[in-house]
Scaffold this motif. Structure first.
Motif, mmCIF file in Angstrom:
data_model
loop_
_atom_site.group_PDB
_atom_site.id
_atom_site.type_symbol
_atom_site.label_atom_id
_atom_site.label_comp_id
_atom_site.label_asym_id
_atom_site.label_seq_id
_atom_site.Cartn_x
_atom_site.Cartn_y
_atom_site.Cartn_z
ATOM 1 N N TYR A 1 0.900 -1.154 0.000
ATOM 2 C CA TYR A 1 0.000 0.000 0.000
ATOM 3 C C TYR A 1 0.946 1.214 0.000
ATOM 4 N N PRO A 2 0.575 2.328 -0.677
ATOM 5 C CA PRO A 2 1.501 3.469 -0.728
ATOM 6 C C PRO A 2 1.997 3.894 0.656
ATOM 7 N N LYS A 3 3.223 4.358 0.680
ATOM 8 C CA LYS A 3 3.879 4.940 1.861
ATOM 9 C C LYS A 3 4.224 3.922 2.950
ATOM 10 N N SER A 4 4.457 2.691 2.521
ATOM 11 C CA SER A 4 4.712 1.627 3.496
ATOM 12 C C SER A 4 6.153 1.133 3.492
ATOM 13 N N GLY A 5 7.021 1.781 2.699
ATOM 14 C CA GLY A 5 8.420 1.339 2.659
ATOM 15 C C GLY A 5 8.811 0.713 1.324
ATOM 16 N N THR A 6 8.059 1.020 0.277
ATOM 17 C CA THR A 6 8.330 0.478 -1.068
ATOM 18 C C THR A 6 9.734 0.818 -1.551
ATOM 19 N N THR A 7 10.093 2.089 -1.436
ATOM 20 C CA THR A 7 11.377 2.555 -1.956
ATOM 21 C C THR A 7 12.521 1.928 -1.164
ATOM 22 N N TRP A 8 12.316 1.794 0.120
ATOM 23 C CA TRP A 8 13.323 1.190 0.998
ATOM 24 C C TRP A 8 13.588 -0.262 0.567
ATOM 25 N N VAL A 9 12.545 -1.047 0.433
ATOM 26 C CA VAL A 9 12.712 -2.461 0.047
ATOM 27 C C VAL A 9 13.235 -2.578 -1.385
ATOM 28 N N VAL B 1 -0.462 9.554 7.811
ATOM 29 C CA VAL B 1 0.274 10.831 7.911
ATOM 30 C C VAL B 1 1.250 10.981 6.752
ATOM 31 N N SER B 2 1.958 9.903 6.440
ATOM 32 C CA SER B 2 2.917 9.942 5.335
ATOM 33 C C SER B 2 2.183 10.218 4.012
ATOM 34 N N TYR B 3 1.023 9.588 3.856
ATOM 35 C CA TYR B 3 0.240 9.741 2.616
ATOM 36 C C TYR B 3 -0.270 11.181 2.478
ATOM 37 N N PHE C 1 7.012 -6.334 7.653
ATOM 38 C CA PHE C 1 6.484 -5.134 8.308
ATOM 39 C C PHE C 1 7.559 -4.053 8.362
ATOM 40 N N TYR C 2 7.160 -2.841 7.994
ATOM 41 C CA TYR C 2 8.069 -1.681 8.053
ATOM 42 C C TYR C 2 8.682 -1.571 9.444
ATOM 43 N N GLU C 3 7.856 -1.783 10.456
ATOM 44 C CA GLU C 3 8.323 -1.604 11.835
ATOM 45 C C GLU C 3 9.398 -2.628 12.191
ATOM 46 N N MET D 1 11.483 -3.820 10.042
ATOM 47 C CA MET D 1 12.684 -3.364 9.322
ATOM 48 C C MET D 1 13.376 -2.255 10.099
ATOM 49 N N LYS D 2 12.595 -1.433 10.768
ATOM 50 C CA LYS D 2 13.188 -0.381 11.612
ATOM 51 C C LYS D 2 13.895 -1.017 12.809
ATOM 52 N N LYS D 3 13.237 -2.031 13.399
ATOM 53 C CA LYS D 3 13.785 -2.644 14.621
ATOM 54 C C LYS D 3 15.059 -3.417 14.341
ATOM 55 N N GLN E 1 23.922 1.191 3.808
ATOM 56 C CA GLN E 1 23.619 1.970 2.595
ATOM 57 C C GLN E 1 22.128 2.240 2.416
ATOM 58 N N THR E 2 21.313 1.435 3.065
ATOM 59 C CA THR E 2 19.862 1.632 2.909
ATOM 60 C C THR E 2 19.242 2.255 4.161
ATOM 61 N N SER E 3 20.087 2.804 5.015
ATOM 62 C CA SER E 3 19.541 3.520 6.177
ATOM 63 C C SER E 3 18.787 4.751 5.668
ATOM 64 N N LYS F 1 10.529 11.548 7.158
ATOM 65 C CA LYS F 1 11.019 11.315 8.521
ATOM 66 C C LYS F 1 11.554 9.900 8.683
ATOM 67 N N GLY F 2 10.885 8.942 8.078
ATOM 68 C CA GLY F 2 11.360 7.553 8.136
ATOM 69 C C GLY F 2 11.339 6.957 9.527
ATOM 70 N N THR F 3 10.313 7.285 10.299
ATOM 71 C CA THR F 3 10.240 6.766 11.669
ATOM 72 C C THR F 3 8.906 6.062 11.915
HETATM 73 P P1 A3P Z 1 7.552 9.050 5.999
HETATM 74 O O1 A3P Z 1 6.722 9.921 5.131
HETATM 75 O O2 A3P Z 1 6.847 8.603 7.240
HETATM 76 O O3 A3P Z 1 8.900 9.611 6.304
HETATM 77 P P2 A3P Z 1 7.082 4.496 -0.023
HETATM 78 O O4 A3P Z 1 8.467 4.264 -0.513
HETATM 79 O O5 A3P Z 1 6.254 3.256 0.068
HETATM 80 O O6 A3P Z 1 6.405 5.601 -0.780
HETATM 81 O O7 A3P Z 1 7.186 4.960 1.495
HETATM 82 C C1 A3P Z 1 7.734 6.213 1.839
HETATM 83 C C2 A3P Z 1 7.939 6.247 3.335
HETATM 84 O O8 A3P Z 1 9.055 5.379 3.652
HETATM 85 C C3 A3P Z 1 8.309 7.635 3.835
HETATM 86 O O9 A3P Z 1 7.836 7.686 5.174
HETATM 87 C C4 A3P Z 1 9.829 7.566 3.756
HETATM 88 O O10 A3P Z 1 10.484 8.519 4.534
HETATM 89 C C5 A3P Z 1 10.051 6.152 4.297
HETATM 90 N N1 A3P Z 1 11.382 5.617 3.942
HETATM 91 C C6 A3P Z 1 11.994 5.630 2.747
HETATM 92 N N2 A3P Z 1 13.227 5.089 2.835
HETATM 93 C C7 A3P Z 1 13.385 4.709 4.129
HETATM 94 C C8 A3P Z 1 14.460 4.107 4.863
HETATM 95 N N3 A3P Z 1 15.597 3.783 4.285
HETATM 96 N N4 A3P Z 1 14.265 3.867 6.189
HETATM 97 C C9 A3P Z 1 13.098 4.200 6.791
HETATM 98 N N5 A3P Z 1 12.065 4.784 6.152
HETATM 99 C C10 A3P Z 1 12.199 5.042 4.839
#
Ligand code: A3P
Length: 295
Positions: A46-54, A137-139, A192-194, A196-198, A226-228, A258-260
């Protein structure tokens, strides 16, 4: 994406009852002809769930943690976004024609709009879910900066739109539930995004194994680093600053915001939180999905 001048905020368009960004709705029909390759891996969220990170993590895994190779192009050209389409720009399907196997694909589509071939061919899927409050909130912030979306209105208004599933891609609740359901009959790594943070290293290890690879500790450590959030925020090949200002205006809100986990507390009022929780309980009743709302 290079030539788009202005996203112009067109209203969402309903496709089979799912509200979509107008331009993306136009690509759904074309996607039916999508040719799957057996080693494709699909990242679904779903949008804003960590797509770009993964996406960045998986590209790094495929390139053995080689930073330079992962700098070869912006993330949307390394990981084609299946339904992406916008005036004057290369569509996700066109980008797809230019990349070699093994391909990493991205989608936010709900199952009802996913090209059937991906399911029939049992393509590996990495699904990432993030808690609904941080997603909302991110969306909201993303709607403001990415002008292919309609105007989000006030936070109060947007929260209502989110809860009623009238945002782009529809209901968060239905999305996380139906993809979990799919994981019972299809190769889906449900993350889960959370988590991945932990413990990013543990989750990166899971992804590595899921795609049938193995990497030494030092490379895994390098990928974690590198993916922090901090590294990706500074990385123009990952942070979407290469997209024209008329489409994504980072001065309104950066893509890497914010990425939190738990940032929702800075936006939700106490009353909004109570109402959200009551509604959440109803919509998620009977589900065993558990989300950390703070870490
Ligand atoms: P926030 O708006 O809460 O900061 P998507 O890639 O699915 O669109 O998700 C974007 C969200 O993932 C944004 O959240 C973005 O900051 C967060 N994000 C992107 N890269 C990240 C990373 N390396 N670590 C943690 N959060 C990340």
């Amino acid at each position: 994406m290079e030539q788009i001048e202005d996203g112009s905020r067109p209203p969402l368009v309903s496709v089979k009852g799912i509200p979509l960004i107008k331009y993306f709705a136009e690509s759904i029909e074309l996607l039916k002809n999508f040719q799957v390759w057996p080693d494709d891996v699909l990242i679904s969220t779903y949008p804003k769930s960590g797509t770009t990170w993964v996406s960045e993590i998986l590209d790094m895994i495929y390139h053995g943690g080689d930073q330079e190779k992962c700098q070869r192009a912006p993330i949307y050209d390394r990981v084609p976004f299946l339904e992406f389409k916008a005036p004057g720009s290369r569509s996700g399907m066109e980008t797809l024609q230019e990349i070699p196997a093994p391909r990493i694909l991205k989608t936010h589509l709900p199952l009802s709009l996913l090209p059937q071939a991906l399911l029939d061919r049992k393509i590996k899927i990495i699904y990432v879910a993030r808690n609904a409050k941080d997603v909302a909130v991110s969306y909201f912030n993303f709607y403001k900066m990415a002008k292919v979306h309609p105007d989000p209105g006030t936070w109060e208004e947007f929260l209502e739109t989110f809860m009623t599933g009238k945002v782009a891609y529809g209901s968060w609740y239905q999305h996380v539930l139906e993809w979990q359901e799919l994981s019972k009959r299809h190769p889906v790594l449900y993350l889960f995004y959370e988590d991945m943070k932990k413990d990013p290293k543990r989750e990166i290890q899971k992804i590595t194994e899921f795609v049938g690879q193995s990497l030494p500790e030092d490379i895994l450590d390098r990928i974690v680093q590198q993916t922090s959030f901090k590294k990706m925020k500074e990385n123009p090949m990952a942070n979407y600053t290469t997209v024209p200002n008329g489409i994504m205006d980072h001065s309104i809100s950066p893509f890497m915001r914010k990425g939190t986990t738990g940032d929702w507390k800075n936006t939700f009022t106490v009353a909004q939180n109570e109402r959200f929780d009551a509604d959440y309980e109803k919509k998620m009743a009977g589900s065993d999905l558990h989300f950390d709302m703070e870490l």
